[in-house]
Design a protein around this motif. Structure first.
Motif, short mmCIF file in Angstrom:
data_model
loop_
_atom_site.label_atom_id
_atom_site.label_comp_id
_atom_site.label_asym_id
_atom_site.label_seq_id
_atom_site.Cartn_x
_atom_site.Cartn_y
_atom_site.Cartn_z
N HIS A 170 -8.53 2.55 3.23
CA HIS A 170 -8.52 1.66 2.07
C HIS A 170 -9.96 1.22 1.78
O HIS A 170 -10.64 0.71 2.67
CB HIS A 170 -7.67 0.42 2.32
CG HIS A 170 -6.21 0.68 2.49
ND1 HIS A 170 -5.70 1.23 3.64
CD2 HIS A 170 -5.16 0.48 1.64
CE1 HIS A 170 -4.38 1.34 3.50
NE2 HIS A 170 -4.04 0.90 2.31
N SER A 176 0.82 -1.21 0.00
CA SER A 176 0.00 0.00 0.00
C SER A 176 0.85 1.26 0.00
O SER A 176 0.58 2.22 -0.74
CB SER A 176 -0.93 -0.01 1.22
OG SER A 176 -1.64 1.20 1.32
N LYS A 192 0.84 4.07 -2.90
CA LYS A 192 0.53 5.46 -2.53
C LYS A 192 1.68 6.39 -2.93
O LYS A 192 1.45 7.50 -3.45
CB LYS A 192 0.30 5.55 -1.02
CG LYS A 192 0.03 6.96 -0.48
CD LYS A 192 -1.27 7.52 -1.00
CE LYS A 192 -1.75 8.73 -0.18
NZ LYS A 192 -0.82 9.86 -0.21
N ARG A 227 -4.25 5.25 -2.22
CA ARG A 227 -4.18 3.98 -1.51
C ARG A 227 -4.94 2.94 -2.32
O ARG A 227 -5.97 3.23 -2.92
CB ARG A 227 -4.83 4.11 -0.12
CG ARG A 227 -4.04 4.93 0.87
CD ARG A 227 -2.79 4.21 1.35
NE ARG A 227 -2.05 5.01 2.32
CZ ARG A 227 -0.85 4.65 2.79
NH1 ARG A 227 -0.30 3.51 2.39
NH2 ARG A 227 -0.23 5.43 3.65
#
Length: 247
Positions: free
Chosen positions: A194, A160, A164, A170
């Motif tokens: 998320h 993640s 990002k 995300r």
């Protein structure tokens, strides 16, 4: 999730009430869970669907699609361009997803491979946030890929963070409640930032959500139907769907 080799999904299938979604002309298209009737309908595809007839999908009310881009740190969907660009050209909002194999390489490495090969995001109003498909291991008996719960959480966080860093978004997380709670120890670390893409088949409702989430954004409710690949719904209006794409 749709993959080229179509391994078993290990999903519990529960008989439940459905309603038939109709085209303007009244032709039955798909069985949609009764609790979600009227929500924007979409699907997801992989190399298994090969070259998709996007005009046909659009005519059958597809408003969005997720296209498999990558798996692990080496695989790329050979049909990705036809599927991803073809959906956009047909007026369907699309996004890319990555199938995670956390036992093969780091979350950072797989995220970088994903972004390089279709997982990039742009604020054009047609591109959904990148998505991480993390679920049952299709290539072995250890559904958690041999990782401890703490290591699995760290792997997801690393993926993640890299997505990002490179895209500004995300990733949406695709999973099942059972896998998530089993393999992450019911981690609640991701629900706040998320979006959830939940897999639950043949059920009148989405049911109990994975730890950390209070609502689903996408619901994969069946692995076949009127649209190519798996059948999905968006938990909101068409306007909200477009807003999600814009960021």
């Amino acid at each position: 999730m749709a993959r080229g080799n179509r391994p078993s999904r290990h999903r519990a299938r529960v008989v439940a009430a459905t309603v038939t979604a109709l085209t303007v002309g009244g032709t039955a298209l798909a069985e949609v869970p009764a609790s979600a009737a009227g929500k924007p309908k979409g699907h997801d595809v992989s190399s298994h669907q090969k070259n998709v007839d996007w005009q046909s999908a659009k005519a059958k009310s597809a408003q969005f699609v997720y296209v498999k881009a990558t798996e692990s740190h080496t695989y790329r969907n050979p049909y990705f361009s036809q599927q991803y660009n073809g959906a956009r050209n047909a007026g369907i909002i699309r996004g890319a997803y990555h199938f995670a194999l956390p036992n093969k390489s780091s979350g950072t490495a797989q995220a970088a491979h994903f972004v390089r090969n279709g997982g990039a995001w742009r604020a054009d109003g047609w591109t959904l946030p990148p998505a991480l498909d993390i679920e049952y291991n299709p290539y072995g008996t250890n559904k958690c890929y041999g990782l401890t719960k703490a290591r699995m959480v760290s792997w997801i966080k690393a993926f993640s963070d890299e997505v990002k860093r490179q895209t500004g978004r995300r990733p949406v997380i695709y999973t099942t409640t059972h896998w998530w709670n089993t393999c992450t120890g019911s981690s609640s670390a991701f629900g706040a930032n998320h979006s959830l893409w939940l897999a639950r088949y043949d059920s009148a409702t989405a049911g109990t959500l994975p730890a950390g989430w209070s609502f689903w954004t996408f619901w994969q409710y069946d692995n076949s139907g009127s649209l190519p690949g798996d059948q999905n719904l968006f938990n909101g209006s068409t306007t909200q769907l477009k807003k999600l794409a814009k960021g």
